[in-house]
Design a protein around this motif. Structure first.
Motif, PDB file in Angstrom:
ATOM      1  N   LEU A  90       0.834  -1.208   0.000  1.00  0.00           N
ATOM      2  CA  LEU A  90       0.000   0.000   0.000  1.00  0.00           C
ATOM      3  C   LEU A  90       0.867   1.256   0.000  1.00  0.00           C
ATOM      4  O   LEU A  90       0.629   2.195  -0.770  1.00  0.00           O
ATOM      5  N   LEU A  91       1.883   1.283   0.851  1.00  0.00           N
ATOM      6  CA  LEU A  91       2.744   2.458   0.945  1.00  0.00           C
ATOM      7  C   LEU A  91       3.554   2.649  -0.332  1.00  0.00           C
ATOM      8  O   LEU A  91       3.684   3.776  -0.841  1.00  0.00           O
ATOM      9  N   ALA A  92       4.088   1.557  -0.878  1.00  0.00           N
ATOM     10  CA  ALA A  92       4.924   1.654  -2.075  1.00  0.00           C
ATOM     11  C   ALA A  92       4.118   2.136  -3.280  1.00  0.00           C
ATOM     12  O   ALA A  92       4.569   3.012  -4.028  1.00  0.00           O
ATOM     13  N   VAL A  93       2.933   1.559  -3.498  1.00  0.00           N
ATOM     14  CA  VAL A  93       2.127   1.983  -4.654  1.00  0.00           C
ATOM     15  C   VAL A  93       1.623   3.410  -4.468  1.00  0.00           C
ATOM     16  O   VAL A  93       1.425   4.140  -5.444  1.00  0.00           O
ATOM     17  N   SER A  94       1.443   3.841  -3.216  1.00  0.00           N
ATOM     18  CA  SER A  94       1.028   5.222  -2.967  1.00  0.00           C
ATOM     19  C   SER A  94       2.131   6.190  -3.362  1.00  0.00           C
ATOM     20  O   SER A  94       1.877   7.219  -4.001  1.00  0.00           O
ATOM     21  N   PHE A  95       3.378   5.862  -2.992  1.00  0.00           N
ATOM     22  CA  PHE A  95       4.515   6.690  -3.400  1.00  0.00           C
ATOM     23  C   PHE A  95       4.609   6.756  -4.929  1.00  0.00           C
ATOM     24  O   PHE A  95       4.833   7.817  -5.512  1.00  0.00           O
ATOM     25  N   ALA A  96       4.476   5.586  -5.575  1.00  0.00           N
ATOM     26  CA  ALA A  96       4.588   5.530  -7.032  1.00  0.00           C
ATOM     27  C   ALA A  96       3.494   6.356  -7.696  1.00  0.00           C
ATOM     28  O   ALA A  96       3.753   7.119  -8.637  1.00  0.00           O
ATOM     29  N   PHE A  97       2.266   6.213  -7.221  1.00  0.00           N
ATOM     30  CA  PHE A  97       1.138   6.950  -7.797  1.00  0.00           C
ATOM     31  C   PHE A  97       1.304   8.454  -7.607  1.00  0.00           C
ATOM     32  O   PHE A  97       1.129   9.236  -8.554  1.00  0.00           O
ATOM     33  N   LEU A  98       1.637   8.885  -6.394  1.00  0.00           N
ATOM     34  CA  LEU A  98       1.755  10.315  -6.113  1.00  0.00           C
ATOM     35  C   LEU A  98       2.900  10.945  -6.892  1.00  0.00           C
ATOM     36  O   LEU A  98       2.783  12.077  -7.379  1.00  0.00           O
ATOM     37  N   MET A  99       4.015  10.215  -7.022  1.00  0.00           N
ATOM     38  CA  MET A  99       5.127  10.724  -7.820  1.00  0.00           C
ATOM     39  C   MET A  99       4.715  10.866  -9.284  1.00  0.00           C
ATOM     40  O   MET A  99       5.015  11.872  -9.940  1.00  0.00           O
ATOM     41  N   GLY A 100       4.016   9.864  -9.810  1.00  0.00           N
ATOM     42  CA  GLY A 100       3.541   9.938 -11.188  1.00  0.00           C
ATOM     43  C   GLY A 100       2.530  11.051 -11.377  1.00  0.00           C
ATOM     44  O   GLY A 100       2.530  11.749 -12.399  1.00  0.00           O
ATOM     45  N   LEU A 101       1.644  11.230 -10.389  1.00  0.00           N
ATOM     46  CA  LEU A 101       0.639  12.293 -10.471  1.00  0.00           C
ATOM     47  C   LEU A 101       1.313  13.662 -10.478  1.00  0.00           C
ATOM     48  O   LEU A 101       0.914  14.561 -11.231  1.00  0.00           O
ATOM     49  N   ALA A 102       2.349  13.819  -9.656  1.00  0.00           N
ATOM     50  CA  ALA A 102       3.099  15.082  -9.639  1.00  0.00           C
ATOM     51  C   ALA A 102       3.774  15.324 -10.976  1.00  0.00           C
ATOM     52  O   ALA A 102       3.819  16.471 -11.470  1.00  0.00           O
ATOM     53  N   ASP A 103       4.281  14.265 -11.599  1.00  0.00           N
ATOM     54  CA  ASP A 103       4.932  14.417 -12.896  1.00  0.00           C
ATOM     55  C   ASP A 103       3.919  14.797 -13.968  1.00  0.00           C
ATOM     56  O   ASP A 103       4.215  15.604 -14.856  1.00  0.00           O
TER      57      ASP A 103
END
Length: 353
Positions: A90-103
């Protein structure tokens, strides 16, 4: 018997709900969020499709994943044995999603993306999801970080044409769910996560298959890359169902290459061709394996179907390897991987029309 029936009915309901939710979420996002992921016209960026479309698909993926997490906790409230692993994913996919969303929103710096990808890999390792190929733990940790970062970038690079990454990811999630059931692991988080995500991806493809109305964006490709990298570790790299220990490494690497042959082939091909021409492999371009197939006269819709078919054949081979542990089938699969790789790679070396 009644309890098993109720569980099966719940799982089918999760797939259907995820599919309908994905359709509705993406429909609503298309109505109210039309600019996310659309770069400035002056941005120095090479895109395959000159038309500007919003990058919204990753949002539906993440919302569906949160729903699958809540569903798992609700159906199986006593999950103490896998608590760290579940929360780690959950934590890892959240980091990945938020980083992608910021990009998608701000076009973040490559170094920040790389650091976030490494953090995602470390979170997975801390939660217990790590490749166990070597006897040396440090080598296993290093390979895990490389694998996760490579897959997050590979799925991002492969998202260069309508329906490609979505189709491949759909087959992968279905394959992982089927393996869960066949190995009698249908009561765990892996099955619920994969079936919910499969339903979400299927709903997204209604808007992303050529001619597309939206893209998944970095939020989607980074999320899928991280999640599928984790599933690859669990089902391919660490396939502990091998009957003959001496063939374990050979079989596990074969499973990994089979299921991730297209992102591996596309990324490797792009890197080889760009470096051989003295170009940076990290700058976008219209030189992917998909693009070269289009240059030879194959339509975008057929390219997506070809890539879906290649992954489907890979999944059939991989499933039979897991079930039979046949070394003959392993060698046949290696031959299949080589044929796919060199066919797509050599096609990029042939002059386009």
């Amino acid at each position: 018997m009644s309890s098993l029936y109720n569980i099966q009915l719940s799982l089918v309901s999760l797939v259907f709900f995820s599919f309908i939710a994905s359709l509705l979420i993406n429909y609503i996002l298309l109505k109210f969020a039309r600019t996310l992921g659309i770069r400035s016209k002056n941005a120095n960026e090479v895109r395959w499709d000159p038309n500007h479309k919003p990058s919204l698909g990753g949002i539906s993926f993440y919302i569906t994943f949160l729903f699958s997490f809540i569903s798992f906790v609700t159906i199986y409230p006593d999950f103490s044995e896998v608590r760290w692993t579940v929360f780690g994913i959950l934590l890892a996919v959240s980091f990945a999603f938020l980083m992608g969303l910021a990009d998608d929103a701000f076009n973040t710096q490559p170094m920040l993306k790389l650091i976030t990808q490494i953090v995602c890999a470390l979170v997975l390792e801390y939660s217990g999801i790590s490749i166990s190929l070597f006897e040396n733990a440090l080598l296993n940790y290093a390979l895990t970080v490389f694998w996760v970062v490579a897959m997050m970038n590979s799925f991002n690079l492969l998202d260069n044409m309508d329906g490609i990454t979505g189709s491949i990811s759909l087959v992968l999630t279905i394959f992982f769910a089927i393996v869960c059931v066949s190995l009698k692991q249908n009561h765990n988080y892996l099955l619920i996560f994969n079936i919910c995500l499969a339903g979400s991806i299927f709903g997204f493809l209604f808007y992303n298959f050529h001619p597309s109305r939206m893209y998944m964006g970095d939020s989607g490709s980074q999320f899928l890359g991280l999640f599928l990298a984790a599933m690859g570790i669990e089902f391919c790299w660490n396939n502990h169902q091998v009957a003959f220990i001496n063939s374990a490494v050979l079989e596990n690497i074969c499973l990994t290459l089979l299921m991730f042959i297209l992102p591996i082939t596309d990324t490797t091909t792009v890197f080889i061709n760009r470096i051989s021409k003295g170009n940076s492999p990290f700058v976008g371009g219209k030189d992917h394996t998909t693009h070269h197939l289009f240059f030879k006269g194959i339509t975008e819709k057929r390219i997506a179907l070809i890539y879906l078919s290649i992954t489907a054949i890979s999944s059939v081979l991989a499933y039979n390897i897991i079930e039979s542990h046949s070394l003959v089938l392993v060698y046949i699969s290696y031959l299949y991987v080589a044929i796919v790789f060199f066919s797509l790679y050599l096609n990029t070396r042939i002059a386009k029309k």
